[in-house]
Enzyme design. Sequence first.
Site, PDB file in Angstrom:
ATOM      1  N   ASP A  29     -39.874  -6.259  42.851  1.00  0.00           N
ATOM      2  CA  ASP A  29     -39.041  -7.366  42.767  1.00  0.00           C
ATOM      3  C   ASP A  29     -39.709  -8.603  42.059  1.00  0.00           C
ATOM      4  O   ASP A  29     -40.995  -8.767  42.437  1.00  0.00           O
ATOM      5  CB  ASP A  29     -38.288  -7.626  43.928  1.00  0.00           C
ATOM      6  N   GLY A  30     -38.939  -9.532  41.528  1.00  0.00           N
ATOM      7  CA  GLY A  30     -39.591 -10.705  40.981  1.00  0.00           C
ATOM      8  C   GLY A  30     -40.124 -10.951  39.562  1.00  0.00           C
ATOM      9  O   GLY A  30     -40.677 -11.827  39.327  1.00  0.00           O
ATOM     10  N   ASN A  31     -39.628 -10.045  38.646  1.00  0.00           N
ATOM     11  CA  ASN A  31     -39.881 -10.241  37.300  1.00  0.00           C
ATOM     12  C   ASN A  31     -39.391 -11.325  36.793  1.00  0.00           C
ATOM     13  O   ASN A  31     -39.985 -12.066  35.938  1.00  0.00           O
ATOM     14  CB  ASN A  31     -39.497  -9.014  36.593  1.00  0.00           C
ATOM     15  N   HIS A  83     -40.095  -8.477  32.779  1.00  0.00           N
ATOM     16  CA  HIS A  83     -39.937  -7.151  32.973  1.00  0.00           C
ATOM     17  C   HIS A  83     -40.963  -6.464  32.113  1.00  0.00           C
ATOM     18  O   HIS A  83     -41.707  -5.326  32.441  1.00  0.00           O
ATOM     19  CB  HIS A  83     -38.532  -6.409  32.529  1.00  0.00           C
ATOM     20  N   SER A 109     -31.101  -0.497  39.778  1.00  0.00           N
ATOM     21  CA  SER A 109     -30.274  -0.316  41.027  1.00  0.00           C
ATOM     22  C   SER A 109     -28.805  -0.154  40.543  1.00  0.00           C
ATOM     23  O   SER A 109     -28.493  -0.577  39.475  1.00  0.00           O
ATOM     24  CB  SER A 109     -30.370  -1.316  42.191  1.00  0.00           C
ATOM     25  N   GLU A 115     -26.384  -1.647  41.574  1.00  0.00           N
ATOM     26  CA  GLU A 115     -25.750  -3.133  41.233  1.00  0.00           C
ATOM     27  C   GLU A 115     -26.453  -4.112  40.140  1.00  0.00           C
ATOM     28  O   GLU A 115     -25.827  -4.618  39.674  1.00  0.00           O
ATOM     29  CB  GLU A 115     -26.199  -3.930  42.500  1.00  0.00           C
ATOM     30  N   LEU A 140     -50.048  13.755  41.554  1.00  0.00           N
ATOM     31  CA  LEU A 140     -48.993  12.585  42.168  1.00  0.00           C
ATOM     32  C   LEU A 140     -47.560  13.020  41.905  1.00  0.00           C
ATOM     33  O   LEU A 140     -47.425  13.160  40.491  1.00  0.00           O
ATOM     34  CB  LEU A 140     -49.502  11.329  41.633  1.00  0.00           C
TER      35      LEU A 140
END
Length: 249
Positions: A27-29, A44, A72, A74, A138
Site C-alpha cells: 500500500d501507499g503508491n 504504481h 482487491s 474493492e 519460490l
Amino acid sequence: MNSNTPSVVGTDLNPEKIPAHVAIIMDGNGRWAKKRLLNRIKGHEKGSEAVRTIVRTCREIEIPFLTLYAFSTENWQRPKSEVTALMSLLKNFLESEKTEMLSNNIRLNAIGQIERLPEDVRQTLHKTMDLTKNNDGLRLNLALSYGGRSEILRMVKQIAKKVKEGHIDPDSITSELVSEHLYTGDMPDPDLLIRTSGEVRISNFLLWQIAYTEIYITDTLWPDFGKDEFVQILKDYQGRERRFGRTGS
Ligand code: IPE
Ligand code: IPE
Ligand code: MG
C-alpha cells in the site's frame, strides 16, 4: 550447506526460522506519487519496481511462498483510468518477468476473481502460470481482484453444493476442509503479514488464513520498500515468540 537449509547469505537471519509464507499488502503508491506532485499512476509504476526487488529477495533467502495483494475486489471502484493503468502495468509485469521467473525456478500463481480481469491480462496470466507450472522454487502468488469475503463465499457455496449432492456429511466439515476450498488450498497459512504505508487494517485480505499470522506494519510507502527493510522485518519476526494460544513455556 544442506540443500534443505535456506540460504541467508549476506543477512544475519536464522536459516532455521525462515517463514514458509510471507504475505504483503503493498500500500501507499498513491501517496508516494502525491508527495512528489506526480500522477498516482507513477506511484504504481514505481511500486512494480519494488515488487521485483522483493520477489528477488524472497528467492535469495529461499522463502517458499510469497503472496502479494496487488488488486482487491474493492479496487474496481477506483476511477476507470486508474484501473486500466493498473491492468496494463500488471500485463507488462507478467511479460517482462517471464524470463526471470523461468530462469529462477519461480512458479507463478494467482488467487482471486481471475475471470473479472480483462481478456488480454487473463491470457498473459494463464500463459505465464502455465510456462512456470513445473518450477519448484519460490511460489509467487498474486492476489488479483481478490477479496477475503468473496473467497469465503465461494468456499461456502462449493461445500454446500457437495453437501447437497451427498459427497460431504455436514458433521465431517473441518477447518482443513474449509482451507482446502479456498484459493490458497495447497499453500500453508502465512506466517508473516506485512502492510506498508502505515494503515492499520486488513482491507479484506486473507481473512481465514491469517488467524495466527504475525503482523508487521511499516510507515514506509510501498515504492520505497526495499531489501534492507524487508530483511529487518524478517529479523523482527524471527525474534517473536509464537504461542498459538498456549503459554510461553
Ligand atoms: C496500493 O497503493 C496499490 C493498490 C491498491 C492497487 P494505493 O493506490 O492504495 O496507494 P494509496 O493508499 O492511495 O497511497
Ligand atoms: C489494499 O489497499 C489493497 C491492495 C494493496 C491491493 P487499499 O489502498 O485498497 O486499501 P484501503 O482502501 O486503504 O483499505
Ligand atoms: Mg491504499
